[in-house]
Design an enzyme around this catalytic site. Sequence first.
Site, PDB file in Angstrom:
ATOM      1  N   HIS A 173       0.855  -1.197   0.000  1.00  0.00           N
ATOM      2  CA  HIS A 173       0.000   0.000   0.000  1.00  0.00           C
ATOM      3  C   HIS A 173       0.886   1.240   0.000  1.00  0.00           C
ATOM      4  CE1 HIS A 173       0.805  -0.543   4.272  1.00  0.00           C
ATOM      5  NE2 HIS A 173       0.250   0.605   4.578  1.00  0.00           N
ATOM      6  N   HIS A 189       1.380   3.918   1.989  1.00  0.00           N
ATOM      7  CA  HIS A 189       1.844   4.719   3.143  1.00  0.00           C
ATOM      8  C   HIS A 189       3.366   4.890   3.135  1.00  0.00           C
ATOM      9  CE1 HIS A 189      -2.055   3.993   5.643  1.00  0.00           C
ATOM     10  NE2 HIS A 189      -2.134   5.046   4.872  1.00  0.00           N
ATOM     11  N   ASP A 205       5.645   4.831   5.299  1.00  0.00           N
ATOM     12  CA  ASP A 205       6.483   3.876   6.038  1.00  0.00           C
ATOM     13  C   ASP A 205       6.508   2.500   5.368  1.00  0.00           C
ATOM     14  OD1 ASP A 205       3.785   3.525   6.807  1.00  0.00           O
ATOM     15  OD2 ASP A 205       4.376   2.559   8.677  1.00  0.00           O
ATOM     16  N   HIS A 206       6.000   2.418   4.130  1.00  0.00           N
ATOM     17  CA  HIS A 206       6.109   1.187   3.342  1.00  0.00           C
ATOM     18  C   HIS A 206       6.758   1.421   1.979  1.00  0.00           C
ATOM     19  CE1 HIS A 206       3.677  -1.441   6.025  1.00  0.00           C
ATOM     20  NE2 HIS A 206       3.384  -0.245   6.494  1.00  0.00           N
ATOM     21  N   HIS A 247      -7.628  -0.998   5.352  1.00  0.00           N
ATOM     22  CA  HIS A 247      -6.599  -0.085   5.888  1.00  0.00           C
ATOM     23  C   HIS A 247      -6.434   1.088   4.915  1.00  0.00           C
ATOM     24  CE1 HIS A 247      -2.977   1.231   7.936  1.00  0.00           C
ATOM     25  NE2 HIS A 247      -2.270   1.086   6.831  1.00  0.00           N
ATOM     26  N   ASP A 285      -0.206  -3.782   6.112  1.00  0.00           N
ATOM     27  CA  ASP A 285      -0.904  -3.338   7.328  1.00  0.00           C
ATOM     28  C   ASP A 285      -2.355  -3.817   7.324  1.00  0.00           C
ATOM     29  OD1 ASP A 285       1.433  -2.102   7.979  1.00  0.00           O
ATOM     30  OD2 ASP A 285       0.697  -0.055   7.703  1.00  0.00           O
ATOM     31  N   HIS A 301       4.641  -4.663  10.498  1.00  0.00           N
ATOM     32  CA  HIS A 301       5.075  -4.052  11.758  1.00  0.00           C
ATOM     33  C   HIS A 301       5.277  -5.095  12.854  1.00  0.00           C
ATOM     34  CE1 HIS A 301       4.444   0.263  10.803  1.00  0.00           C
ATOM     35  NE2 HIS A 301       3.479  -0.186   9.996  1.00  0.00           N
TER      36      HIS A 301
END
Length: 253
Positions: A52, A54, A56-57, A111, A128, A167
């Site tokens: 996805h 985001h 942090d990915h 998400h 996530d 995570h």
Amino acid sequence: MEVISIPCLRDNYAWLLVVHDGCVVVDPSEAGPVEAAIAAARVPLRAILATHHHPDHVGGIEALVEAHGVPVYGHVHDEDRIPRLSRPLSHGDRFDLHGGLAFEALHVPGHTLGAVTYVGHGWAFTGDTLFTAGCGRLFEGTAAQMHASLNGVLGALPDETWIACGHEYTASNLRFAAHVEPDQPAILARIAHVAALRQEGKPSVPARLGEERATNPFLRVDVPAVRAHFGLGAGPTGAEVFAALRAEKDSFQ
Ligand SMILES: [Zn+2]
């Protein structure tokens, strides 16, 4: 296929999938640790898979594409949100990568609306969406969508499937699981197991889907004890129980 978890940022995992003549990275949140893992694997990078959009990915994608010139896979919905996305995917798309690596993209909105789980070789890279012992927050989708993604789409996978998520949240997720189902033996056993792993500095991820079904409240919406936690019986739908779980978890400390 060898699967290596790469700790990134504070509590993220990127995943390096290695075969004899190449490797693929899932969710490179930053380039540095991924480059180190690629160098240690001593095989060329062939592709980047994004679950996805985001930051942090996907934060490491730009630098990795610059350095390796590889294609980037992600859901077609995220064509404008995942950097350098060059292989837009839809639900059920299968693709072959170098060295016998083959995956299927499962669209799992909830998400985010463009969330994808990559399934292949007995593994599911869930980002996530499905966490070990939990699930991601509903930033874009509805509880009904996430319930369908987790218990419909991913629910069709076999118990033996390894779940590799984005995570290191298992310990805190299990505290919520134990709040919903106090004294449930599988949850208590997993809490002890995860505590021992973390004490040794080891990741608690991946885990088998069968263990998730026994301990993850979001996969247990039809279990009487989970329904009883909310004072609910057999009447409400799974999506309604899921919504109650997600809402309580959002404010659970
Ligand atoms: Zn996310």
